[in-house]
Design a protein around this motif. Structure first.
Motif, short mmCIF file in Angstrom:
data_model
loop_
_atom_site.label_atom_id
_atom_site.label_comp_id
_atom_site.label_asym_id
_atom_site.label_seq_id
_atom_site.Cartn_x
_atom_site.Cartn_y
_atom_site.Cartn_z
N ILE A 111 0.88 -1.03 0.33
CA ILE A 111 0.21 0.25 -0.06
C ILE A 111 1.10 1.34 -0.28
CG2 ILE A 111 -1.35 1.33 1.51
CD1 ILE A 111 -2.98 -1.37 2.20
N VAL A 112 2.02 1.41 0.84
CA VAL A 112 2.94 2.94 1.16
C VAL A 112 3.60 3.19 -0.61
CG1 VAL A 112 4.86 3.25 2.02
CG2 VAL A 112 3.34 2.36 3.20
N LEU A 113 4.05 1.57 -0.71
CA LEU A 113 4.55 1.50 -2.12
C LEU A 113 4.08 1.88 -3.10
CD1 LEU A 113 6.83 -1.66 -2.38
CD2 LEU A 113 7.38 1.34 -2.27
N GLU A 114 2.94 1.53 -3.53
CA GLU A 114 1.52 2.31 -4.41
C GLU A 114 1.59 3.92 -4.23
OE1 GLU A 114 -2.08 0.77 -4.23
OE2 GLU A 114 -2.48 0.24 -6.24
N MET A 172 3.21 5.95 -2.64
CA MET A 172 4.21 6.86 -2.22
C MET A 172 4.66 7.86 -3.35
SD MET A 172 6.75 7.54 -0.23
CE MET A 172 6.61 6.52 1.25
#
Lengths: 247, 332
Positions: free
Chosen positions: B43-46, B48
């Motif tokens: 979720i964070v990487l998507e 960011m």
């Protein structure tokens, strides 16, 4: 040469930002090497990670070379804690190294009544699917083209799961299909009946199965089932092989 | 965190850090931990890259658009400005993560609250990328893709108009977001002699915004991943008994799953084979980009807590009402 006096006078928020950027840049590099990012994201997101790295480089340059000369946050603790919170995903990124969405995730994501969650894609392509260079189809191919492929010999790879809802002699072969990231990954599975004498398999074993695809009644409804003639337990797959592309 | 008071906010964030360390040391290697950590990081990487894009756009707004020019960008009529803002996503297709820092900067520059909310809620739905992904997920059904965009627009504009009537900017906006006179530009607005210093200022604003908004993305994603790893979709489905219940269930799912608006149509379409009515799938696709756990945390950087409560209530009520009307019209 770094001017140490000038450096010491810098606001802590600049130093924190620089540290956050350096660690995120290092993590993005780590993710790209060996395609580790594919544990979390679909292949196309590689370019978005490059773009994110570009922005972090800009932030780093401004934090290191520029100097606002003013502290913008209230206390040292506030600044440090904010920086640390932004770094927590990196901790979990490293901790997740070598793992993949397993049968636990399958249990969390699957919906019992729906049978195949990807059936909404059935009919999207009418052409008979072509096997890859190793002669393998994907579980999604089998599910979407089960009527066309019924009665033919197929070879397919995936993770194993013993689902208590099905008879004792059946196993579920599963993968996850991903559109953007692991959070939206949808499970796709097919039933497998191992022949007698097949190697013992436990949940989450990664296997290649070869056999005849049949449609037979299971729990009172017709299901595609692979009558497995050959089962090969494989080493855990690299990140790039774990998911199927949804598109 | 805004609205919590500095000491409580700091203690909450220190507690979060302690929880993260405990989880990694005590549960690493377990299946639940794997599901959780992969989902959390995903979720964070998507999000960011889109958050970074959003903070850069926000930085450009801060530096290049003077406060007095902002008012001139929209029509004087509140109705017209909200109607236009609700459809701005067609011109600036951004997802819900990118739009938060942009709206934050717009509010700081005096963008009317009604128009800001209409853009915030409508932008992630009423845009061509979301239209295309919905079209593909539903096998080329133009009616469903169009319905989603129109319903999203209707809900966004309705709520924009309502909050525009009920609240003034200062009553709704978090004090940090309202502070247009940032520490970089002083109280007299930006005054940068060269394009390089202007660009550096855009990046510095973006950097500060990222440090502030990014932590809410992280904490929101953490909670969302926890729910995905601990509560099965089947348990949520089991609550379904009637069409209205299924709509509520799908709305709950949208709140919990925290999916990107460009991907959620595929998850919604996967529920067709479960017998979930189209109205309930639509509720999932309309509500998710407007309100979920991750967004609730990110809204803390924009709005006061009381306003977030009212806004959440309005979003849930208006989406439920629209879906009930659709359901009745379709004969359920």
């Amino acid at each position: 040469m770094v001017d140490r006096r000038r450096w010491r006078k810098r606001p802590l928020s600049d130093l924190t930002t620089a540290a956050v950027c350096i660690l995120w840049l290092a993590s993005i590099r780590w993710l790209i090497i060996g395609e580790r990012y594919r544990t979390f994201l679909q292949p196309g997101f590689r370019y978005l990670l490059y773009a994110a790295a570009g922005v972090f480089v800009l932030f780093l340059l401004v934090a290191v070379l520029g100097n606002s000369g003013r502290e913008r946050l209230r206390t040292r603790w506030t600044i440090t804690v904010r920086g640390l919170v932004l770094l927590t995903p990196l901790l979990f990124m490293v901790a997740a190294e070598g793992t993949w969405l397993s049968s636990h995730a399958l249990g969390m994501k699957q919906v019992r009544e729906s049978g195949d969650p990807l059936s909404f894609l059935a009919g999207a392509t009418r052409d008979r699917p072509a096997p890859n260079a190793e002669g393998e189809l994907t579980i999604m191919d089998l599910v979407q083209h089960q009527d066309q492929l019924a009665g033919t010999r197929v070879m397919v790879r995936g993770g194993i799961f013993k689902d208590d809802r099905y008879p004792e002699d059946l196993r579920v072969l599963f993968r996850f299909a991903m559109l953007c990231c692991a959070a939206d990954a949808l499970p796709v599975g097919i039933l497998v009946r191992p022949q007698e004498g097949a190697p013992a398999m436990v949940n989450d074993d990664w296997v290649r199965i070869e056999g005849i695809l049949k449609k037979i009644p299971v729990n009172g409804a017709p299901h595609p089932v692979i009558e497995a003639a050959r089962i090969e337990v494989l080493p855990p797959p690299p990140p790039g092989d774990r998911y199927l592309p949804l598109m | 965190m805004p609205g919590l008071g500095p000491k409580v906010s700091l203690a909450a964030q220190v507690g979060f850090l302690g929880l993260c360390l405990t989880l990694v040391t005590a549960y690493r290697g377990t299946p639940v931990f794997s599901t959780f950590s992969i989902t959390f990081v995903a979720i964070v990487l998507e999000a960011m890259p889109f958050v970074l894009l959003g903070v850069l756009i926000g930085g450009a707004i801060e530096v290049f658009i003077p406060r007095d020019r902002m008012a001139a960008l929209l029509p004087a009529s509140p109705l017209l400005s909200v109607a236009i803002a609700g459809g701005l996503g067609l011109l600036f297709p951004v997802c819900e993560c990118a739009i938060v820092p942009v709206v934050r900067r717009l509010l700081a520059k005096g963008f009317p609250i009604g128009a800001a909310v209409a853009f915030l809620l409508g932008g992630p739905i009423v845009n061509p990328i979301v239209g295309a992904s919905t079209l593909i997920a539903y096998g080329g059904a133009w009616s469903i893709a169009t319905d989603r965009l129109l319903t999203g627009y209707l809900v966004a504009v309705t709520i924009g108009l309502l909050v525009g009537v009920i609240f003034k900017n200062r009553q709704a906006t978090a004090s940090e977001a309202l502070d247009g006179s940032c520490s970089l530009c002083g109280d007299h607005g930006p005054d940068f002699p060269s394009p390089i210093s202007r660009t550096a200022s855009v990046i510095r604003h973006a950097m500060d915004e990222f440090i502030d908004v990014g932590r809410f993305l992280v904490i929101g994603a953490f909670i969302a991943a926890g729910l995905q790893a601990l509560i099965s979709r089947q348990d949520l489905i089991d609550l379904t008994a009637a069409p209205m219940t299924s709509t509520l269930m799908m709305m709950t799912l949208a709140l919990v799953l925290n999916l990107c608006s460009e991907a959620d149509a595929f998850v919604a379409a996967s529920f067709r084979s479960s017998g979930i009515p189209l109205t309930a799938q639509m509720a999932f696709m309309v509500l998710g980009p407007m309100l979920d756990i991750k967004l609730l945390f990110m809204y803390l950087t924009l709005f006061r807590k009381r306003f977030i409560l009212v806004l959440s209530g309005l979003i849930l009520s208006v989406v439920s009402a629209v879906m009930a009307a659709k359901g009745i019209a379709q004969g359920w």
